[in-house]
Scaffold this motif. Structure first.
Motif, PDB file in Angstrom:
ATOM      1  N   MET A   1      20.245  10.219  -4.214  1.00  0.00           N
ATOM      2  CA  MET A   1      21.053   9.817  -3.056  1.00  0.00           C
ATOM      3  C   MET A   1      21.482  11.256  -2.505  1.00  0.00           C
ATOM      4  SD  MET A   1      21.763   7.166  -1.075  1.00  0.00           S
ATOM      5  CE  MET A   1      21.586   5.908  -2.215  1.00  0.00           C
ATOM      6  N   TYR A   2      21.091  11.492  -1.273  1.00  0.00           N
ATOM      7  CA  TYR A   2      21.292  12.802  -0.800  1.00  0.00           C
ATOM      8  C   TYR A   2      22.373  12.875   0.384  1.00  0.00           C
ATOM      9  CZ  TYR A   2      17.100  14.433  -2.984  1.00  0.00           C
ATOM     10  OH  TYR A   2      15.962  14.615  -3.801  1.00  0.00           O
ATOM     11  N   LYS A   3      23.389  13.469   0.101  1.00  0.00           N
ATOM     12  CA  LYS A   3      24.743  13.430   0.798  1.00  0.00           C
ATOM     13  C   LYS A   3      24.465  14.073   2.150  1.00  0.00           C
ATOM     14  CE  LYS A   3      29.525  14.844   0.448  1.00  0.00           C
ATOM     15  NZ  LYS A   3      30.678  15.648  -0.162  1.00  0.00           N
ATOM     16  N   ASP A   4      25.133  13.204   3.151  1.00  0.00           N
ATOM     17  CA  ASP A   4      25.165  13.749   4.457  1.00  0.00           C
ATOM     18  C   ASP A   4      23.833  13.946   5.072  1.00  0.00           C
ATOM     19  OD1 ASP A   4      27.866  14.125   4.571  1.00  0.00           O
ATOM     20  OD2 ASP A   4      27.786  16.165   3.749  1.00  0.00           O
ATOM     21  N   THR A   5      22.673  12.851   4.678  1.00  0.00           N
ATOM     22  CA  THR A   5      21.357  12.951   4.975  1.00  0.00           C
ATOM     23  C   THR A   5      21.163  11.479   5.440  1.00  0.00           C
ATOM     24  OG1 THR A   5      20.978  14.568   3.002  1.00  0.00           O
ATOM     25  CG2 THR A   5      19.145  13.255   3.882  1.00  0.00           C
ATOM     26  N   HIS A   6      20.204  11.720   6.592  1.00  0.00           N
ATOM     27  CA  HIS A   6      19.773  10.467   7.191  1.00  0.00           C
ATOM     28  C   HIS A   6      18.427   9.967   6.650  1.00  0.00           C
ATOM     29  CE1 HIS A   6      22.786  10.587  10.473  1.00  0.00           C
ATOM     30  NE2 HIS A   6      22.837  11.778  10.274  1.00  0.00           N
ATOM     31  N   HIS A   7      17.922   8.858   7.401  1.00  0.00           N
ATOM     32  CA  HIS A   7      16.593   8.242   7.283  1.00  0.00           C
ATOM     33  C   HIS A   7      15.571   9.097   7.580  1.00  0.00           C
ATOM     34  CE1 HIS A   7      14.029   4.828   6.834  1.00  0.00           C
ATOM     35  NE2 HIS A   7      13.224   5.313   7.840  1.00  0.00           N
ATOM     36  N   ALA A   8      14.431   9.244   6.991  1.00  0.00           N
ATOM     37  CA  ALA A   8      13.327   9.952   7.479  1.00  0.00           C
ATOM     38  C   ALA A   8      13.371  11.602   7.308  1.00  0.00           C
ATOM     39  CB  ALA A   8      12.680   9.761   8.672  1.00  0.00           C
ATOM     40  N   PHE A   9      14.352  11.805   6.126  1.00  0.00           N
ATOM     41  CA  PHE A   9      14.737  13.306   5.958  1.00  0.00           C
ATOM     42  C   PHE A   9      13.571  14.051   5.427  1.00  0.00           C
ATOM     43  CE2 PHE A   9      15.743  10.956   1.775  1.00  0.00           C
ATOM     44  CZ  PHE A   9      14.771  11.919   0.934  1.00  0.00           C
ATOM     45  N   PHE A  10      12.596  13.567   5.040  1.00  0.00           N
ATOM     46  CA  PHE A  10      11.210  14.248   4.317  1.00  0.00           C
ATOM     47  C   PHE A  10      10.163  14.408   5.594  1.00  0.00           C
ATOM     48  CE2 PHE A  10       7.148  15.034   2.110  1.00  0.00           C
ATOM     49  CZ  PHE A  10       7.725  15.881   0.926  1.00  0.00           C
ATOM     50  N   ASN A  11      10.485  13.921   6.642  1.00  0.00           N
ATOM     51  CA  ASN A  11       9.494  14.117   8.106  1.00  0.00           C
ATOM     52  C   ASN A  11       9.992  15.284   8.855  1.00  0.00           C
ATOM     53  OD1 ASN A  11       7.997  13.949  10.333  1.00  0.00           O
ATOM     54  ND2 ASN A  11       7.875  11.732  10.090  1.00  0.00           N
ATOM     55  N   ASP A  12       8.973  16.593   8.680  1.00  0.00           N
ATOM     56  CA  ASP A  12       9.537  17.720   9.277  1.00  0.00           C
ATOM     57  C   ASP A  12       9.173  17.741  10.605  1.00  0.00           C
ATOM     58  OD1 ASP A  12       6.743  17.850   8.922  1.00  0.00           O
ATOM     59  OD2 ASP A  12       6.854  19.560   7.442  1.00  0.00           O
ATOM     60  N   THR A  13       8.656  16.582  11.014  1.00  0.00           N
ATOM     61  CA  THR A  13       8.490  16.596  12.684  1.00  0.00           C
ATOM     62  C   THR A  13       9.631  15.678  13.481  1.00  0.00           C
ATOM     63  OG1 THR A  13       7.126  14.369  12.567  1.00  0.00           O
ATOM     64  CG2 THR A  13       5.883  16.329  11.980  1.00  0.00           C
ATOM     65  N   ARG A  14      10.392  15.318  12.544  1.00  0.00           N
ATOM     66  CA  ARG A  14      11.481  14.428  13.274  1.00  0.00           C
ATOM     67  C   ARG A  14      13.008  15.258  13.456  1.00  0.00           C
ATOM     68  NH1 ARG A  14       9.498  10.847  16.252  1.00  0.00           N
ATOM     69  NH2 ARG A  14      11.273   9.420  15.776  1.00  0.00           N
ATOM     70  N   ALA A  15      13.669  14.828  13.996  1.00  0.00           N
ATOM     71  CA  ALA A  15      15.037  15.358  14.016  1.00  0.00           C
ATOM     72  C   ALA A  15      15.787  15.103  12.983  1.00  0.00           C
ATOM     73  CB  ALA A  15      15.631  14.833  15.291  1.00  0.00           C
ATOM     74  N   SER A  16      15.727  14.003  11.995  1.00  0.00           N
ATOM     75  CA  SER A  16      16.321  13.756  11.018  1.00  0.00           C
ATOM     76  C   SER A  16      15.971  14.477   9.877  1.00  0.00           C
ATOM     77  CB  SER A  16      16.104  12.467  10.531  1.00  0.00           C
ATOM     78  OG  SER A  16      14.750  11.991  10.539  1.00  0.00           O
ATOM     79  N   TYR A  17      14.989  15.442   9.788  1.00  0.00           N
ATOM     80  CA  TYR A  17      14.390  16.397   8.704  1.00  0.00           C
ATOM     81  C   TYR A  17      15.717  16.975   7.970  1.00  0.00           C
ATOM     82  CZ  TYR A  17      11.882  20.091   6.205  1.00  0.00           C
ATOM     83  OH  TYR A  17      11.421  20.932   5.454  1.00  0.00           O
ATOM     84  N   ASN A  18      15.855  17.135   6.833  1.00  0.00           N
ATOM     85  CA  ASN A  18      16.651  17.894   5.984  1.00  0.00           C
ATOM     86  C   ASN A  18      15.939  18.847   5.137  1.00  0.00           C
ATOM     87  OD1 ASN A  18      18.578  18.515   3.606  1.00  0.00           O
ATOM     88  ND2 ASN A  18      19.958  17.334   4.899  1.00  0.00           N
ATOM     89  N   VAL A  19      15.918  19.928   5.247  1.00  0.00           N
ATOM     90  CA  VAL A  19      15.193  20.843   4.567  1.00  0.00           C
ATOM     91  C   VAL A  19      15.626  20.786   2.947  1.00  0.00           C
ATOM     92  CG1 VAL A  19      16.331  23.017   4.859  1.00  0.00           C
ATOM     93  CG2 VAL A  19      13.831  23.183   4.277  1.00  0.00           C
ATOM     94  N   SER A  20      16.853  20.855   2.683  1.00  0.00           N
ATOM     95  CA  SER A  20      17.316  20.860   1.153  1.00  0.00           C
ATOM     96  C   SER A  20      16.882  19.473   0.520  1.00  0.00           C
ATOM     97  CB  SER A  20      18.969  20.844   1.337  1.00  0.00           C
ATOM     98  OG  SER A  20      19.327  22.307   1.743  1.00  0.00           O
TER      99      SER A  20
END
Length: 273
Positions: A234-253
């Motif tokens: 469960m990734y803290k402070d992370t939104h849906h679709a965090f793995f999709n690097d084409t979306r605003a929700s991308y979280n690199v960590s």
């Protein structure tokens, strides 16, 4: 070593099609990873993920769940899906799940575009056609185990994102031979369905994706009570679709950490078993 990529027909009557990737000149004994699409289809992002698993040493395969007899259904053609995605991206994210505001925004489109967006939106978001999609995925797994020369006789594991994450879990409920299932921010199967799971599950979720993440502790308890293997991040402070690097929700960590962990998971269930 270069990648070999191609679209492949499969199924009893060759009615399905999927994107395949593997390392060039490696033509046998490859464990397989089936990559299950997001709501946006087997787009450039899903193809890229498929290629990443091929580069890691697997036969990677992404079934196109929106295709019939090798071709995309009219309302789900790539340009139509992109049109809906671009429309949604033009709205505040809070509108996505607010039917009244979303429908008002659609009504403001010019008529021809409004009709297209409405039809495609209904096809995409009208509820996961899980029974249809699962039959496709089961057929893909059979193809990878029994027909594809590069992966014939080898194990298959699944990974899915969003809609595909839910389907990855459902596939584990339906395919007794599946070696493992990774779930990226997908909804969980029912307690009754999970009783049929024979393989380990590994889930990856964003803490701020409340619609899904708030239900994961209860799912973990259900899995444990039925003697099933389920681990999750469960990734803290992370939104849906965090793995999709084409979306605003991308979280690199979160994306970096989850990719490393899912590679370890696949090595454990497909290589070290």
């Amino acid at each position: 070593m270069a990648l070999e990529t191609k679209w492949v027909r499969y199924g009893k009557n060759q009615e399905f099609i999927g994107y395949m990737a593997k390392m060039d000149r490696v033509n046998a004994n490859l464990p397989a990873v089936i990559v299950i699409q997001e709501i946006w289809g087997v787009d450039a992002h899903i193809q890229n993920i498929t290629e990443r698993f091929a580069q890691a040493g697997y036969l990677a395969f992404a079934p196109d769940l929106y295709a019939e007899n090798g071709n995309r259904m009219e309302d789900l053609k790539e340009e139509r899906v992109v049109e809906v995605r671009d429309f949604l991206d033009s709205l505040p994210h809070t509108v996505w799940n607010n039917p009244g505001e979303r429908e008002q925004a659609i009504r403001e489109l010019e008529e021809e575009k409004r009709n297209r967006v409405t039809r495609t939106f209904e096809k995409m978001f009208g509820g996961i056609q899980s029974s249809v999609y699962i039959e496709n995925l089961l057929s893909a797994n059979s193809f990878l185990r029994n027909e594809c020369e590069a992966s014939k006789g080898q194990g298959v594991a699944s990974i899915g994102f969003c809609m595909g994450g839910a389907l990855s879990a459902l596939l584990a409920c339906r395919d007794p031979e599946l070696k493992g299932a990774a779930i990226f921010y997908g909804t969980s199967p029912s307690e009754d369905a999970l009783k049929s799971i024979n393989c380990p599950l590994y889930g990856f979720y964003g803490e701020l994706d409340k619609r899904i993440s708030d239900n994961i502790p209860a799912f973990a308890d259900q899995m444990k009570s039925h003697g099933k293997l389920f681990e999750y991040e469960m990734y803290k402070d992370t939104h849906h679709a965090f793995f999709n690097d084409t979306r605003a929700s991308y979280n690199v960590s979160a994306a970096r950490d989850s990719f490393q962990k899912v590679l370890t998971f696949f090595k454990q269930v497909l290589v070290e078993e």
